[in-house]
Every structure is written in C-alpha cells, then in structure tokens.
Design a protein around this motif. Structure first.
Motif, mmCIF file in Angstrom:
data_model
loop_
_atom_site.group_PDB
_atom_site.id
_atom_site.type_symbol
_atom_site.label_atom_id
_atom_site.label_comp_id
_atom_site.label_asym_id
_atom_site.label_seq_id
_atom_site.Cartn_x
_atom_site.Cartn_y
_atom_site.Cartn_z
ATOM 1 N N PHE A 1 -2.239 1.658 6.786
ATOM 2 C CA PHE A 1 -3.411 1.590 6.168
ATOM 3 C C PHE A 1 -3.991 1.329 4.441
ATOM 4 O O PHE A 1 -2.855 0.806 4.462
ATOM 5 C CB PHE A 1 -3.859 3.693 5.823
ATOM 6 C CG PHE A 1 -2.770 4.493 4.892
ATOM 7 C CD1 PHE A 1 -1.460 4.934 5.349
ATOM 8 C CD2 PHE A 1 -3.311 4.414 3.410
ATOM 9 C CE1 PHE A 1 -1.148 5.167 4.749
ATOM 10 C CE2 PHE A 1 -2.198 5.590 2.683
ATOM 11 C CZ PHE A 1 -1.108 4.716 3.349
ATOM 12 N N GLN B 1 -8.088 3.561 4.647
ATOM 13 C CA GLN B 1 -9.084 3.472 6.156
ATOM 14 C C GLN B 1 -7.735 2.781 6.684
ATOM 15 O O GLN B 1 -6.428 1.784 6.397
ATOM 16 C CB GLN B 1 -9.600 2.214 5.288
ATOM 17 C CG GLN B 1 -9.544 0.969 6.473
ATOM 18 C CD GLN B 1 -10.899 1.731 6.619
ATOM 19 O OE1 GLN B 1 -11.923 2.090 7.155
ATOM 20 N NE2 GLN B 1 -10.457 1.305 8.504
ATOM 21 N N GLY B 2 -7.417 3.240 7.945
ATOM 22 C CA GLY B 2 -6.744 2.042 9.139
ATOM 23 C C GLY B 2 -6.831 0.852 9.223
ATOM 24 O O GLY B 2 -7.695 1.139 9.512
ATOM 25 N N MET C 1 1.296 5.521 14.921
ATOM 26 C CA MET C 1 -0.038 5.184 13.239
ATOM 27 C C MET C 1 -1.524 4.789 13.229
ATOM 28 O O MET C 1 -2.252 5.025 12.934
ATOM 29 C CB MET C 1 1.256 4.450 12.304
ATOM 30 C CG MET C 1 2.460 5.550 12.321
ATOM 31 S SD MET C 1 2.568 7.578 11.400
ATOM 32 C CE MET C 1 2.424 8.288 12.647
ATOM 33 N N VAL D 1 -2.987 4.153 15.753
ATOM 34 C CA VAL D 1 -3.850 5.614 16.829
ATOM 35 C C VAL D 1 -4.353 5.846 16.180
ATOM 36 O O VAL D 1 -5.422 6.086 15.539
ATOM 37 C CB VAL D 1 -2.883 5.183 17.935
ATOM 38 C CG1 VAL D 1 -3.725 6.902 18.354
ATOM 39 C CG2 VAL D 1 -3.022 4.476 18.708
ATOM 40 N N ARG D 2 -3.288 6.834 15.335
ATOM 41 C CA ARG D 2 -3.561 8.040 14.391
ATOM 42 C C ARG D 2 -4.358 7.970 13.192
ATOM 43 O O ARG D 2 -5.647 8.509 12.855
ATOM 44 C CB ARG D 2 -1.992 8.508 13.782
ATOM 45 C CG ARG D 2 -2.794 9.544 12.538
ATOM 46 C CD ARG D 2 -1.379 9.564 11.596
ATOM 47 N NE ARG D 2 -1.499 11.839 10.866
ATOM 48 C CZ ARG D 2 -1.582 12.230 11.370
ATOM 49 N NH1 ARG D 2 -1.479 12.901 12.103
ATOM 50 N NH2 ARG D 2 -1.709 13.034 10.373
ATOM 51 N N LEU D 3 -4.514 6.545 12.541
ATOM 52 C CA LEU D 3 -5.624 6.240 11.631
ATOM 53 C C LEU D 3 -6.791 5.614 11.922
ATOM 54 O O LEU D 3 -7.238 5.362 11.327
ATOM 55 C CB LEU D 3 -4.755 5.241 10.703
ATOM 56 C CG LEU D 3 -3.949 6.530 9.929
ATOM 57 C CD1 LEU D 3 -2.322 5.424 8.891
ATOM 58 C CD2 LEU D 3 -3.772 7.489 9.088
ATOM 59 N N GLY D 4 -7.051 5.622 13.528
ATOM 60 C CA GLY D 4 -8.605 5.384 13.570
ATOM 61 C C GLY D 4 -8.873 4.400 14.836
ATOM 62 O O GLY D 4 -9.927 4.136 15.615
#
Lengths: 401, 474, 483
Positions: A280, A290-291, A326, A328-331
C-alpha cells in the motif's frame, strides 16, 4: 498409510521410458489457465510433466494408476516468485563493483541447502527468479531456479534468467554525487553497448564477447529485464527507456508507492507488473491507504498482466501467497486473478510459461496441495511437487510453515 | 462644491468643531491643523469612508468624513489617487525577534519579557515602517517562562522601554517537555501557598483576637484595681508591668518575660518568586496566556485545569498542517479571545485547506492574528523583523482571500489586538474627538505590498515615509 | 429479530407511511434516473406530512445509549450469538443477547450481516500511547496512528507501563491501568541474577508472612502486634507475590523457559514470558506452571540440527500451547503501526497474525480469545475488557466478515461506548469495498421488503427529510447517506 502406499506404487507402474505415473485427485483444482477452477478434478502426472487435467468423471486413467486422493484440498500450480534474494548463502547478492555490472551472474551464488528454500517449498513456492540486489543500476544477470534440486544444475531453469536493472531508488545511496540523470544515462549507455554487441554478433560482424555474452538472449527476448523500479517518475523512466527506446521485454518488479498511476501506460506497452513488497501507499494528499495492487488492477481490463512479489529476504519467500492476499485485501478485488498473478501471470512475465505456471498438459508437474484457498493465510501447504517429485510433505518432513 | 454652500459650511460645521467654552478658554493659541486626504478611511467603527478627509488638531481627530472642510492654514497631505487607506495602527501582540535568553522548560514565572529584550538602535524602526504602534513581547521558553510585556514603537522614548512591564503570565504546553506536569505542579503549589496563607491569616487573626482580649482583660483588671485604690487613699499602687497582659492563669509562668504582641497588620508568608504570578493567576488577579500547538495539547490543558475557572486566553500557534479544527466547537462554546497565526493550513495528511480564523470568526470568537512564523512551543527561532512583518500582512491577506471576513481581519491586527494587551483606549476606532492615532498606507491594508506612509500617535508623526526617503537620499 | 414493543410498532408504521409519501414527494422534486413515469407532485402533501412526522418524532438521540443490532456476536466467554444485540449505556455493556430490546433514543448501528467482537488488545504496542516518564500526559488522541490502530480493531494497548485505551478525540477514560508488570530477569545463563532474585523474593515472602501474622494477631486481640519493617524489602516483589501485578520475563529458548517454570514453582505468581519462540518444546511444563506466553507466530529461528531436542521455531507453536492448556496472546514481530507500505506484518493487521496461528492448527475461537480476553488477562484487566458480557466496558468492533478472513475490515470501533472509528467516515479505507449504502432507488420495494419491526436500513434519497427516529429503523451511523 494409503498415501505412502500410493507413493510406492509408481515404481510398479511406469509409463514409457521408465517414467513414473500417478494421479492427484482434489476437490478443487486451480489450473491458472483457460480451464479455470475445476471441481473434483484429476491431474495425471507422467514423469516430469503433467499428462492430463480434467474433471474426475472425464479423465480416463490408465488402469492401476496410483491415485493420491487429496480429499477436500486445493491443488494449484507451484507459485512463481519474480524477485528473490534469499536463495543464496547470504553474502552474494550485491556485488557493487561499478554502477553497472553487466557481466556478473548470480547463478553461482545459489545455495541448494539454504533452509530458506525449504521454507519456500512449505509456502508453495516452486520457482523463483533469483536476482542480484539493487545496490547498482545493473547488478548483473539473475537465474530462474526451482526451489529444490539435488544440485545447482538440477535447480536451474534458465540461466541467465533475466537482466536485473535497478532504475533508481537504491543505487544512488552507494555512489556519492550520483543522481538520476547520471544513473539513467549510464544505464542506457551500458544497455546500448551490450545490445550493440549482441546485434553485431548476431549479424556475424563482431566476435564473441565473454563480457557481453548474456546480451544475446536478452536481445532475442528469450529473457526479460526484471526492473527494480518504483514511484511515478522512475517507473515512467523504465517504461520509456527499457520498453519504448530499447525495445526490451521488461517487467516492473516493484511498482510500489505511486507507480500504479502508470497502469494504463504499462498496459498499453504490454509491460507486466509484479507488485511488491510494499502493498500500500499512504497518500498524504488525501490520507488514503491506497492498495498498490488495486491501483495497478485498474488497467487489468486493458490487458495489464499483474502479479506480486516478496523481494524475499525481507518478506520471507514462503509468504508470497500472503503478499497476494494483502493485495486483494487492499482493493485488488479478484482473488483468483491475484492467485494467477503468482502462478501463470508470473510465469508469463518470467518467460517460463512454456515450462510451468499452470496445471496444463505438457507443462512440468510443479504442483502444490493446500488445505484451503491458497491466498487465505489460514490455509497451509500439505505437499509440494517439483517436476513430479514430492519435494515437501508436511507429514513426512514435518511442518515447516 | 457650490461656493455658497462652501461659505455656509463653516457655519454649519463650526458648532460640531466647537470644543466647548471651557476648553476654548484653556486652548490659548489654537494649533495648526494637519489634514490628511485619502481614498479610504477604515474607521473600524461601521462602514469605511471613501474618498475622505481627516483633520488633526492638537493630537485629536477634529473631524473625519467625506464632506469635511479643510481649515484655513492647515497643512494638507493629499494622498488620494493610489488607493490610499487610513486606519487605526497595527498592533502586534507577539513579536519573536525582540527578546533572547530562553530558559528552556521550567517554572520561571518571575522573569519579565521586558528584562530580556534584544534591541539595537534600529530594532523598532521596522515596526514603525510597517505601521505597528505597539508590540507585545513574550518570554521565550516553555512551561512557565515568565510574563509578557508591551513595547512602544516610538523612537523618542528611552530604550529599552516597556510601555507595560508585566502584563500576562505565559504558559506554554509542550508535550515533548513535560510542561503539563510542570503546570499541574505549579497549580498545586499555588493552591498550597494560598492555603498556607489563609491558615496563617486565620492564626494571626486568632492571635490578635486573643491578644486584644488579653489587653482588654488586663485593662479591666487594672481599672478595677485603680477603682479600689482611691478608696484606700492611693497608697498601694499596682506594680507596673507585672500584670500586664497576664491573666490569673498565666501569671504563674515566666512573669518577667513580656509577651509580644502579634503584628498589627498581617504579614503573609513569603511565596517563592516563581510561584507568585501563578498564585496571582489562581486568585484571578491576572490573566494567563496559554500556548498550545495542536488539539491534543488543548485536551491536556483542559485536563490539567480541571474544574478551576481561571482567566486565560488561548494562543494556538500551529504549523502549516493542523488538527485544531477538532476544537472549534469547544472554542466557540468558551467564547474567549483566541490568538492564531495568520496562515491557511492543511488538515493533517491532506491537501484540504483549513481557514481556522475564518471558522472561528464565523462562530463569533474574538480573534487576534499573529505572524505565521512566530515560533512554536519550546523553540526560539529568531527571524528578521522584515520577514515576520511581511509574512504577517501577507498571511492576513491570504486568510481574507480564503474567506475570512475583512472587517474581522482588520480588527484582529488593530483594535482587537490592542484590547488584548489592555491598550484599547490607546488604539481605538477612529471617531471625531478621539485621539489622532492612525496609520496611512498607500494601498489597501490587505495588500502586502502596500507601504506605510504615515504613522501617528495622538497627532505626533512617528513615521513619515516621504521624509525618511528624502533623508536617505541626502 | 428482536421483538418490537407496541409503541415502537405504531411509530414504525407512522414512519413507514411518512416515508412512503416523502419518497413520492422526493421523486416529484427530482426525476429518478430510471424510466419510470413520474408520479404527480405531492409537494404540499409532503410538507403537511413532514409536520405530522416531526410531531410524532422521537426525542433526541440520548448521548450515552448505543445499540449494535443484528450482528453475529462473538462473546468469547459465552459462545456466539448468531443474530443479536449489544446494548451499551454510559460506556458499559448493559445487555447482550438475541432478545434484547432497544430503548428509545438509542443510537443504533445496523450490524446485519456483520460480526461483532470485543475490541482487540495488544500487550505491547509502540507509538500509540504517550511517552515516558508520564505517558498519560503526552497521549495524543487525535494522532494518525491511533486512528489506524482503531481501523485494525485495536481498542486497548500496553506500552511503557501504561494500559491505555484508544479513546479517539478525548482523554476521558484513556488510562485503564498503570504498571501492570514487574520486570524480572531470571536467565538460565546468569546464576548471579537468579540468586539475587531468589533472595529478594524470599525476603518479600517473609515480609508478607510476618505482616499476615501480625494482622491475624491483631484480629485476635493482640493490640501490640506490629507490622514488620519493610526495610530492604522490594515493594514490587511484594505486589507480585500478592497477585496484584504480573511478572514479566524473557524466554526465547527452552532453557530460559524451564528456568522460569522453576522459579514459578518456588514462588507462585502471575507471570508472562515474552518472545516464547521455543515455548512449543516445553508446552506441558508451561501449562503446569500456569505461566502465560506472548507468541509471535511468524518469528523464525531455524532449528539447530546439533541439538538433541526439538528446537527453533514452529508455526504450530500456538496450537501446541493451546493443547497443553497454556494461556497466551499473539503479537506480530513489529509492535508498531507503519504507513511505510509493507502490509500485514504489524499491528495494523493483528487478526492476520492470529490467522497464521490458525494456520498452525490453533482453533479460531482460541485465536480470538488470545487477542482479547487472554491479552487482557496478561495485563491484569480481564475484569474490565476482553469479552462481550454485561457489566464490562463497551469496547467493541463490528467487522464486515469473519475477523480472521484476510479481506475483512473493521467497519466500526467503539471505545468506552463511544464510536471511535467509522470506516466510511474516516479517509483511510473508505474507498476499499465501501460499505453498501441503503437502497435509494425504489423506496416502495424497500418498504415492502421491510417486515414490521425489521431492522432495515433507513431510506434516504439524499434529501433533508425529517425522519422519525425509530429504534427499529437503524440509522447509518456515518451520517447523511447522500454525501
């Protein structure tokens, strides 16, 4: 008990030329290819390669083929790491002799006994691009290796595996009074000289050069340029210099901070992005987390090839799947796409997708059995095969991860 | 104007100008008037006057307005045509380049800013050049660095000169330097000192009361004895001194030792000098100016003040990025004057602009504006006078462009600032009959490039640009 | 669904009727994007109904009353309630259950489809609380790291001897406890320090014995029985032996851990051992001694083959400890919050650390307990926080999925009964899988879909319409929906 017997059976059942034959059956098979995810499917292995992949009720197994039933587990291709510094003995990654060192090769530094590689297998990583560090603008040529092998030759997939370029963002720390204008000029100059030799040699006009030898496969685009490059300005330089000007096949091997703003251009230029290790970017103009993967993924519909890396050593190699998680998690809201990012897309960027990266007939049998979806950190690897050989078994070898 | 009207005008206006019979008798030779004609007068008392004239006589504004007639024999300064403005002079409540000797963090309340001035010959010239009449100085350091003072920009006064030597108690909260603990301890010690004094007073009162009673009783005894004596022929006189002050009970002990009377007036126990101003503050005999730089410091301040209701004003010296918007509601509720740097700022980690002064003004909080570079807590950054004064005026312009009400902005650097340092009579809105204390700029005061032409105090010219430039050229 | 009182039902019906008209009126004033024909303007009717609605409106939202409704509640101590309500009053949990009714005036958080957990607890966290020597005096309740910690589900952390809550925006209720630990050094490689410590503990124990004897004697009538002198007695150790504080020891290898076990057998007390990387090799002994362990699941230390015993790290560390009955908490290797960009390795993602312990075989319920109640126990504050039970502090988080799923985010964090974090209102993560706004299209359909007394999202087409505040029509706590 049964798995052990099943492993012994291949000795009795050998295909042509003495190859072992066996089949793996799993509730979920992630092919990472056009076949997508298959439920209750079978992968038939013959020797080093995959012979067939398909739904259990659609595959005709040769009679007596030992079948290893993985039950409810997932079977996926071995993970491919595009940015590994951990397969060595610890001292060999940054020979900082000159600002550019086009004649150095790191293959010699690979340590087959390195426990980090064993851990990598327990994390499902079967192939890695082992590259020099970013202490100089050109650290040398990296090597594409399997994470297990009896010796070096066994482990090598491609040598040279890639040209390592660090566009900026580390080399300048080591050379006083050097900034981006010198680094970019010098990098371009070195590459031009190397490519110049390669062109001349290919045309029969110049003799062999031990110094420039690896520019031959580079010119032929048999190997990519793995580029350490991040932040907008530096990634832009990579895209323009490596791809547009010099016509090489680079892939972005960090792309972090605000590099994602170049997603559309990267897609247009067909430059793959292997994002990491940072996942990020804290945007101080609007307080957003921001991912990076999410940012790059905006251009996936435009054809951007996106994957993840660990830059291992810092982030341990076995956590490649977690890096994708991670992302995926962040967008990057496409878990299957992210998993492809560390299998088939990575193999594409590494130019070894004719060898591995998917569960498809003809490719090498690099396979990993997981207790659940591979990106979920709660899932773990039960078994890992490289070229059909069981190189890690959590029960047999003890859990390493 | 029509000549007839002109002829009549004095007659019409004369009564208004008439200082009254008593004054007339006193003012022997009527002084020459000086007249200033400008494009605009910002009286800061109602609407501005366009294309106006102001007449000064004997240090007082004799008249001001659009239709003011120029008295005969008056010296006239006609500054019209370039957008010139006349308004009350600037007042800078906190200047950071005029003092030295930071003692760091500590309880140093006994020190006065006026005692650590760093003035060379021309130190106050930049102030006059920028139209600043009064300037406040505060002691550098954090915690309780001392008390503020007020200086005059008038060069004629002997230096160093403080118009007010001891004004406010300064408190600066700096989380890095544990000044919250310092303040807490100071308040506790002040409470203890007050308690001790109260107890001492009670003890003293009791002692006096006892003493008085003893005296009365002794006198009564004596009187009783005296009454008896004459009946017997006056032989047995009471032995002097023996029974003085002693009653029957105590006569058994040390009769010869005279018991001392408690003091006539109460002598309070001494309080250490660094605690005295704090005690005064707790007794609400003085006002404290408390410096914070972010919302957390504000919360910690409220926490340490607790239930106490003390007189204090907030100086919120924040930097370019601040979260002080979090305390807007609390400041509105409090309603007291707030000092802010004249700058726009950003919300932290964003590019969202924040106009804190405008926000506070909209909520009706009285404002004083300071130069933006005035150092934050704990530090001592000496910048040049020129830079500070320019940044101050530029900052105010920026705030007004960003939405701060023009009138509030002008007041924040003149009248409100003067009131903040107790000088509201000296620097006031411009009205006929009031003191001729004002500044004239060759442009709009919110134009940072506008230059000061004149600075007057009660009619005396402290700064005249034309004259200065002429002298320079010689 | 919680049962609805009669009063509430009529209010809801009135509200529903009002909303119906208001929605219609809303359409009349602004054409909807769809192709539906416009109903006739009913502006006047809407105004009238607004007045009626205002008259029937609920009183103002009561400041200290909060209800989290409709979520799956993980109580930690009493199982999982699949769809229930947590009622909070004055900073404490007043009631938890499937049938809890919500009083009028409560602020309501609609947690339908979401999970409710106790606020997470980190036994070691740097960069969040104030600095020594008096951390309480320099805590910044507006700092970026506090916001980010809340976004990761943390509500209470310990650092520098202070157990502090992340009370965003206020100092009230920040300090939960001070000085929970007494640091002890009892290394297997330092006999001198071991001997000294044992001596000091003996002295402290003897002091306690004598003091207790004196108290008993006085209780029995002996007025002259005096307390023993405390000269030379280490007061911290006395508090340890009294059970009022927790001993903090290091034990990264098995030898040191066994030394700690040995110490506790001689001087039973509450103890926690940090960086217990080899704890899994001596789990049974740790279990018997009752010592608590701080486990960092991914902390690696390769086994040395020369040892003739199991050694090094194991991903199954937490699972093995759990099986042996050892209480432990889980911490990432990096006990701070970083905006540098390396994701998933610090306190911003504590649940992910626990996910790796689950990878190693730890049951999910045990993982949850490790980062809530057992962490609280290590800090000595388990009576106040760490589980969702009536009477405990209202420190809660609402997540949009299972806490240990890598895609789950905290949607709301509540500390001392106040909403300290709202994912949709804060700038950090609002853009990632934004919370679904209530339906703003077909209001009639939405109304039809709403069963009487059901907990439906408030209908709001972005207009400033006075809605009756009905407890069973929860508001979106992030404020206006139209932006």
């Amino acid at each position: 008990m049964i798995p052990i017997l099943a492993l012994m059976l291949p000795m009795l059942f050998q295909g042509p030329a003495g190859e072992d034959v066996y089949a793996l059956k799993a509730a979920k098979v992630f092919t990472a290819g056009d076949a997508g995810v298959l439920n209750n499917a079978i992968v038939l292995v013959r020797g080093k390669r995959i012979a067939a992949v398909g739904r259990a009720d659609q595959i005709d197994l040769p009679p007596g083929t030992p079948v290893i039933d993985l039950g409810e587990q997932w079977l996926a291709p071995g993970l491919h790491e595009p940015h590994n510094h951990a397969a060595d003995s610890g001292n060999d990654i940054n020979d900082m002799v000159h600002p550019t060192n086009p004649d150095l090769r790191v293959a010699i530094g690979v340590d087959p006994d390195n426990p980090a590689n064993k851990d990598a297998l327990a994390g499902g990583v079967t192939t890695a691009l082992f590259i020099p560090g970013s202490g100089t603008n050109i650290g040398g040529f990296g090597a594409l290796i399997k994470m297990a092998g009896h010796d070096m030759d066994d482990m090598l997939v491609m040598n040279p595996g890639s040209l390592k370029v660090a566009q900026s963002g580390n080399p300048e720390r080591w050379y006083p009074f050097v900034g981006r204008s010198l680094m970019n000029w010098n990098t371009r100059d070195t590459l031009q000289r190397g490519l110049g030799w390669a062109e001349g040699y290919a045309a029969g006009e110049i003799g062999w050069s031990d110094f420039w030898r690896d520019f031959e496969p580079l010119l032929a685009k048999d190997i990519p340029v793995s580029v350490h490059t991040q932040i907008y300005q530096v990634v832009l330089m990579t895209l323009t210099m490596q791809k547009q000007e010099l016509g090489l096949d680079p892939f972005i091997d960090h792309g972090t901070f605000d590099g994602y703003k170049l997603a559309k251009l990267a897609a247009e230029l067909k430059v793959p992005v292997m994002n990491g290790p940072r996942q990020f970017f804290f945007d101080r103009t609007n307080s957003r987390i921001q991912g990076c993967g999410a940012g790059w993924a905006e251009a996936v519909p435009d054809g951007l090839v996106l994957g993840y890396n660990t830059d291992s050593g810092g982030v341990p190699q076995e956590e490649l799947s977690y890096q994708a998680a991670m992302g995926v998690r962040l967008g990057h809201d496409d878990p299957e796409g992210a998993l492809k990012g560390i299998t088939s897309y990575a193999a594409f960027a590494l130019k070894c997708d004719d060898v591995s990266g998917r569960l498809e007939p003809g490719l090498e049998a690099d396979m990993v059995a997981w207790t659940g979806f591979p990106l979920d950190p709660r899932s773990f690897v039960t078994r890992t095969w490289i070229r059909g050989e069981l190189v890690y078994d959590a029960e047999r070898d003890g859990r390493r991860f | 104007m029509h000549p007839a009207f002109l002829a009549l005008l004095p007659a019409v206006l004369a009564p208004a100008q008439d200082p009254g019979p008593a004054a007339k008798a006193d003012a022997a030779p009527v002084g020459r008037a000086t007249v200033y004609r400008v494009d605009r007068i910002e009286t800061l008392d109602g609407e501005a006057m366009e294309s106006a004239t102001l007449v000064v006589r004997q240090g007082v504004i004799e008249a001001l307005g659009k239709a003011v007639v120029v008295p005969t024999g008056a010296v006239v300064h006609d500054l019209r045509g370039g957008g010139s403005t006349l308004m009350p002079p600037y007042v800078l409540t906190h200047a950071n380049w005029l003092q030295s000797d930071s003692r760091g963090n500590g309880r140093n309340a006994r020190f006065l800013a006026a005692d650590s001035l760093w003035l060379d010959d021309d130190a106050l010239q930049p102030l006059r050049e920028h139209g600043v009449l009064l300037v406040g100085v505060d002691p550098p350091g954090s915690g309780l660095p001392g008390r503020t003072s007020v200086l005059d920009a008038d060069a004629a006064a002997p230096q160093p000169r403080a118009r007010v030597r001891d004004l406010h108690l300064k408190v600066e909260l700096d989380s890095n330097n544990r000044s919250k603990e310092l303040l807490r301890k100071a308040l506790e010690d002040a409470d203890k000192a007050i308690e001790k004094e109260a107890k001492a007073r009670t003890d003293w009162e009791k002692a006096r009361k006892d003493w008085d009673e003893k005296q009365k009783k002794a006198a009564a005894d004596k009187a009783a004895k005296d009454e008896k004596k004459p009946a017997e022929g006056g032989e047995a006189t009471p032995k002097p001194g023996k029974d003085e002050g002693g009653d029957d009970k105590s006569s058994g002990k040390g009769k010869d030792a005279e018991e001392k009377a408690p003091p006539e007036t109460f002598e309070p126990p001494t309080i250490e000098p660094d605690l005295v101003p704090v005690v005064e503050w707790v007794r609400k005999q003085r006002v404290a100016q408390i410096w914070v730089d972010d919302a957390a410091a504000w919360l910690h301040l409220l926490d340490v003040l607790g239930e106490r209701e003390l007189p204090w004003e907030l100086v919120a010296m924040h930097s370019s990025s601040t979260n002080l918007h979090e305390v807007l509601d609390a400041l509105e509720k409090r309603g007291e004057r707030v000092y802010l740097p004249a700058r726009l700022s950003f919300l932290p980690f964003t590019r969202t602009r924040l106009n804190l002064p405008a926000e506070l003004a909209a909520r009706g909080v009285p404002l004083v504006l300071l130069p933006p570079a005035t150092r934050g807590p704990g530090g001592f950054g000496r910048s040049s006078a020129e830079t500070n004064l320019h940044d101050w005026r530029a900052g105010v312009s920026e705030l007004v462009r960003g939405g701060l009400d023009r009138g509030v902005a002008l007041r924040a650097i003149t009248l409100e600032a003067a009131a903040a340092i107790g000088q509201e009579e000296h620097v006031a809105a411009l009205v006929a009959g009031g003191p001729a204390t004002f500044v004239i700029l060759d442009g709009d005061p919110l134009d940072a490039t506008a230059e000061v032409q004149f600075l007057l105090r009660e009619g005396k010219v402290l700064y005249d640009r034309a004259k200065e430039e002429k002298e320079e050229r010689r | 669904m919680s049962p609805v009182s009669r009063e509430t039902f009529w209010r809801l019906l009135a509200g529903a009727v009002f909303l119906l008209f208001a929605a219609v009126a809303g359409w009349a004033q602004e054409p909807p994007p769809g192709p539906d024909p416009q109903p006739e303007p009913a502006v006047e009717a809407a105004e009238e109904i607004e007045e009626v609605a205002e008259a029937a409106a609920e009183p103002e939202v009561v400041e200290n009353l909060l209800a989290i409704v409709g979520g799956r509640i993980h109580t930690v101590t009493d199982g999982v309630i699949h769809q229930g309500t947590v009622l909070v009053r004055a900073g404490r949990i007043e009631a938890v259950g499937a049938q809890v009714s919500v009083p009028a005036g409560a602020r309501v958080i609609d947690a339908t489809g979401m999970h409710v957990y106790p606020g997470l607890v980190a036994t070691d966290a740097s960069g969040l609380l104030g600095r020594p020597p008096k951390p309480a005096d320099s805590f910044d309740p507006f700092s970026l790291t506090v916001d980010l910690a809340l976004s990761g589900g943390l509500t209470t952390v310990h650092n520098n001897g202070v157990v502090g809550k992340l009370t965003r925006g206020t100092l009230e209720g920040h300090i939960l406890r001070e000085n929970p630990f007494v640091e002890l050094s009892y290394s297997s490689t330092s006999p001198t320090s071991r001997r000294k410590l044992v001596e000091d503990l003996e002295k402290a124990r003897e002091f306690l014995r004598q003091r207790h004897a004196a108290e008993r004697a006085r209780a029995d009538g002996d007025k002259d029985a005096k307390d023993p002198s405390d000269k030379g007695v280490n007061k911290d150790l006395v508090e340890l032996l009294e059970g009022r504080r927790t001993a903090q020891l290091q034990g990264s290898n098995a030898r040191d851990l066994l030394a700690v076990v040995d110490l506790l057998e001689r001087f039973p007390m509450r103890a926690v051992v940090g960086s217990g990387i080899e704890a899994w090799t001596v789990a049974p002994q740790l279990g018997r001694a009752g010592v608590m362990v701080v486990v960092s699941p991914r902390q690696k230390n390769w086994a040395d083959d020369r040892f003739n015993r199991p050694n090094g790290w194991s991903i199954e560390n937490a699972r093995i400890l759990h099986d042996a009955g050892v209480r432990f908490t889980l911490q990432p290797r990096s006990s701070s919050i970083s905006t540098g960009g390396i994701a998933g390795r610090d306190l911003l993602t504590l649940p992910m650390e626990a996910a790796f312990a689950i990878r190693g075989g730890l049951p999910q319920a045990a993982a949850l307990k490790a980062i809530t109640l057992d962490a609280a126990r290590i800090l000595g504050v388990e009576d106040r926080i760490g589980s969702i039970e009536a009477g405990k502090d209202a420190d809660l988080i609402v997540t949009d999925g299972d806490l240990f799923d890598y895609r789950t985010f905290v949607q709301w964090a509540v500390v001392n009964g106040r909403v300290a974090y709202d994912k949709q209102a804060a700038p950090y993560f609002a853009h990632i899988r934004p919370r679904q706004e209530p339906p703003s299209g077909d209001a009639l359909d939405a109304l039809r879909a709403a069963a009487p007394g059901g907990a439906d999202a408030a209908l709001d087409d972005g207009k400033d319409v006075a809605e009756p505040r009905d407890v069973d029509a929860p508001e979106n706590s992030s404020g206006t929906n139209g932006g």
